[in-house]
Design an enzyme around this catalytic site. Structure first.
Site, PDB file in Angstrom:
ATOM      1  CB  VAL A  94      -0.690   0.147   1.191  1.00 33.14           C
ATOM      2  CG1 VAL A  94      -1.739   1.452   1.131  1.00 33.14           C
ATOM      3  CG2 VAL A  94      -1.771  -1.188   1.168  1.00 33.14           C
ATOM      4  N   GLY A 100      -2.627   2.145   6.941  1.00 31.57           N
ATOM      5  CA  GLY A 100      -3.378   2.381   7.952  1.00 31.57           C
ATOM      6  C   GLY A 100      -5.015   2.842   7.674  1.00 31.57           C
ATOM      7  N   GLY A 102      -7.197   0.754   5.821  1.00 32.50           N
ATOM      8  CA  GLY A 102      -7.830  -0.469   5.401  1.00 32.50           C
ATOM      9  C   GLY A 102      -7.717  -1.055   4.164  1.00 32.50           C
ATOM     10  N   GLY A 104      -4.778  -2.174   2.725  1.00 40.58           N
ATOM     11  CA  GLY A 104      -4.200  -3.515   2.673  1.00 40.58           C
ATOM     12  C   GLY A 104      -5.448  -4.646   2.996  1.00 40.58           C
ATOM     13  CG  ASP A 130       7.589 -16.736   0.118  1.00 40.35           C
ATOM     14  OD1 ASP A 130       7.592 -17.493   1.116  1.00 40.35           O
ATOM     15  OD2 ASP A 130       7.666 -16.684  -1.122  1.00 40.35           O
ATOM     16  CE1 TYR A 140      -0.210 -10.802   3.116  1.00 39.41           C
ATOM     17  CE2 TYR A 140       1.959 -10.756   3.755  1.00 39.41           C
ATOM     18  CZ  TYR A 140       1.019 -10.200   2.782  1.00 39.41           C
ATOM     19  OH  TYR A 140       1.265  -9.598   1.574  1.00 39.41           O
ATOM     20  CG  PHE A 143      -6.188 -10.912   6.302  1.00 41.22           C
ATOM     21  CD1 PHE A 143      -7.390 -10.063   6.058  1.00 41.22           C
ATOM     22  CD2 PHE A 143      -5.058 -10.162   6.565  1.00 41.22           C
ATOM     23  CE1 PHE A 143      -7.231  -8.805   5.958  1.00 41.22           C
ATOM     24  CE2 PHE A 143      -4.913  -8.927   6.340  1.00 41.22           C
ATOM     25  CZ  PHE A 143      -5.750  -8.226   6.152  1.00 41.22           C
TER      26      PHE A 143
HETATM   27  C1  LIG Z   1       1.661  -4.276   5.405  1.00 41.95           C
HETATM   28  C2  LIG Z   1       0.774  -3.349   4.632  1.00 41.95           C
HETATM   29  C3  LIG Z   1       0.186  -4.201   3.233  1.00 41.95           C
HETATM   30  C4  LIG Z   1      -0.701  -3.187   5.378  1.00 41.95           C
HETATM   31  O1  LIG Z   1      -1.429  -2.211   4.972  1.00 41.95           O
HETATM   32  P1  LIG Z   1      -2.252  -1.188   5.361  1.00 41.95           P
HETATM   33  O2  LIG Z   1      -3.474  -0.356   4.257  1.00 41.95           O
HETATM   34  O3  LIG Z   1      -1.498  -0.366   6.290  1.00 41.95           O
HETATM   35  O4  LIG Z   1      -3.217  -2.134   6.457  1.00 41.95           O
HETATM   36  P2  LIG Z   1      -5.037  -1.989   6.717  1.00 41.95           P
HETATM   37  O5  LIG Z   1      -5.018  -0.848   7.290  1.00 41.95           O
HETATM   38  O6  LIG Z   1      -5.634  -2.601   5.793  1.00 41.95           O
HETATM   39  O7  LIG Z   1      -4.852  -2.932   8.046  1.00 41.95           O
HETATM   40  C5  LIG Z   1      -5.632  -4.239   8.022  1.00 41.95           C
HETATM   41  C6  LIG Z   1      -5.345  -4.990   9.287  1.00 41.95           C
HETATM   42  O8  LIG Z   1      -3.897  -5.009   9.643  1.00 41.95           O
HETATM   43  C7  LIG Z   1      -3.362  -4.572  10.621  1.00 41.95           C
HETATM   44  N1  LIG Z   1      -1.928  -4.155  10.049  1.00 41.95           N
HETATM   45  C8  LIG Z   1      -1.728  -3.328   9.294  1.00 41.95           C
HETATM   46  N2  LIG Z   1      -0.459  -3.360   9.226  1.00 41.95           N
HETATM   47  C9  LIG Z   1       0.273  -4.269  10.074  1.00 41.95           C
HETATM   48  C10 LIG Z   1       1.656  -4.810  10.552  1.00 41.95           C
HETATM   49  N3  LIG Z   1       2.701  -4.335   9.767  1.00 41.95           N
HETATM   50  N4  LIG Z   1       1.708  -5.750  11.265  1.00 41.95           N
HETATM   51  C11 LIG Z   1       0.500  -6.389  11.954  1.00 41.95           C
HETATM   52  N5  LIG Z   1      -0.585  -5.936  11.682  1.00 41.95           N
HETATM   53  C12 LIG Z   1      -0.884  -5.027  10.901  1.00 41.95           C
HETATM   54  C13 LIG Z   1      -4.291  -3.442  11.004  1.00 41.95           C
HETATM   55  O9  LIG Z   1      -4.097  -3.063  12.393  1.00 41.95           O
HETATM   56  C14 LIG Z   1      -5.714  -3.909  10.541  1.00 41.95           C
HETATM   57  O10 LIG Z   1      -6.069  -4.694  11.662  1.00 41.95           O
HETATM   58  P3  LIG Z   1      -7.587  -4.439  12.299  1.00 41.95           P
HETATM   59  O11 LIG Z   1      -8.564  -4.904  10.695  1.00 41.95           O
HETATM   60  O12 LIG Z   1      -7.735  -5.335  13.343  1.00 41.95           O
HETATM   61  O13 LIG Z   1      -7.680  -3.066  12.579  1.00 41.95           O
HETATM   62  C15 LIG Z   1       1.235  -1.919   4.366  1.00 41.95           C
HETATM   63  O14 LIG Z   1       1.812  -1.411   5.367  1.00 41.95           O
HETATM   64  C16 LIG Z   1       2.645  -2.038   3.406  1.00 41.95           C
HETATM   65  O15 LIG Z   1       2.250  -2.008   2.252  1.00 41.95           O
HETATM   66  N6  LIG Z   1       3.594  -2.022   4.019  1.00 41.95           N
HETATM   67  C17 LIG Z   1       4.959  -2.155   3.046  1.00 41.95           C
HETATM   68  C18 LIG Z   1       5.153  -3.333   2.180  1.00 41.95           C
HETATM   69  C19 LIG Z   1       5.001  -4.600   2.986  1.00 41.95           C
HETATM   70  O16 LIG Z   1       5.185  -4.853   4.177  1.00 41.95           O
HETATM   71  N7  LIG Z   1       4.191  -5.525   2.450  1.00 41.95           N
HETATM   72  C20 LIG Z   1       3.860  -6.929   2.994  1.00 41.95           C
HETATM   73  C21 LIG Z   1       4.102  -7.927   1.808  1.00 41.95           C
HETATM   74  S1  LIG Z   1       5.610  -8.792   2.253  1.00 41.95           S
END
Ligand SMILES: CC(C)(COP(=O)(O)OP(=O)(O)OC[C@H]1O[C@@H](n2cnc3c(N)ncnc32)[C@H](O)[C@@H]1OP(=O)(O)O)[C@@H](O)C(=O)NCCC(=O)NCCS
Length: 170
Positions: A94, A100, A102, A104, A130, A140, A143
């Site tokens: 994202v 943060g 929603g 993701g 992975d 992950y 979910f």
């Molecule tokens: C990880 C990532 C995809 C999360 O996306 P986001 O839009 O911030 O997540 P959301 O707002 O949809 O959060 C969904 C849920 O996951 C939780 N969450 C988000 N990031 C999290 C993290 N790093 N660790 C644990 N939980 C996390 C949120 O608290 C939320 O929980 P809830 O539904 O109980 O409130 C984003 O931070 C990102 O792109 N990070 C950099 C790339 C990355 O790490 N990608 C992962 C693939 S390897």
């Protein structure tokens, strides 16, 4: 309104920044080539009404994979043949400005829906991912993804969990 679209030239790949260089580079340099050659497909979250180049809020990529049951946790392995087909959630990210909010979760749900399309056509035991670090693993796990030992950064989402999540969100 935000919508998932298959990656296209009308999307602003260069403007995307999720804070992770390898993931940014994948979207900028690799995703398009992979899609053209059928290696993987990338879907981007965009405002459907935005004029080109549409800013990318987030993306994920999927590819087919083959799993050896011996690498799976025992409870899963005993129900599988020696090898089985599955789908890998290769990348997911994202944009920093929209984390943060929603998105993701929207991407993971989108990946689950795409999995169901493949499942209805060709089967598949679930989604594999992975995680790039322990933080991503926790994301992950929210979910229902199950870490696969000994390397707990590989996770598995069984088809049953996916079906339930997709049914609930419809
Ligand atoms: C990880 C990532 C995809 C999360 O996306 P986001 O839009 O911030 O997540 P959301 O707002 O949809 O959060 C969904 C849920 O996951 C939780 N969450 C988000 N990031 C999290 C993290 N790093 N660790 C644990 N939980 C996390 C949120 O608290 C939320 O929980 P809830 O539904 O109980 O409130 C984003 O931070 C990102 O792109 N990070 C950099 C790339 C990355 O790490 N990608 C992962 C693939 S390897």
């Amino acid at each position: 309104m935000l919508k998932l679209e298959p990656l296209a030239k009308s999307h602003d790949r260069d403007g995307f920044d999720c804070g992770s260089d390898p993931l940014n580079l994948f979207l900028k340099q690799t995703a398009w080539q992979h899609a053209e050659r059928g290696i993987s497909r990338t879907f981007v979250l965009v405002d459907e009404d935005a004029p080109p180049l549409k800013p990318v809020f987030g993306f994920f990529s999927l590819n087919l994979c083959q799993i050896k049951s011996e690498t799976m946790p025992a409870a899963e392995a005993k129900r599988l043949p020696r090898e089985a087909g599955a789908v890998r959630l290769g990348r997911l990210a994202v944009h920093l400005e929209h984390q943060g909010q929603g998105l993701g979760k929207m991407l993971v749900m989108g990946a689950m829906r795409k999995f169901m399309e493949i499942f209805r056509t060709a089967g598949g035991i679930g989604l594999f991912v992975d995680a790039k670090d322990a933080n991503a693993r926790q994301f992950y796990e929210k979910f229902g993804f199950i870490p696969i030992p000994p390397n707990d950064l590989e996770l598995f989402l069984p088809v049953k969990t996916i079906e339930e999540a997709v049914d609930e969100s419809d």
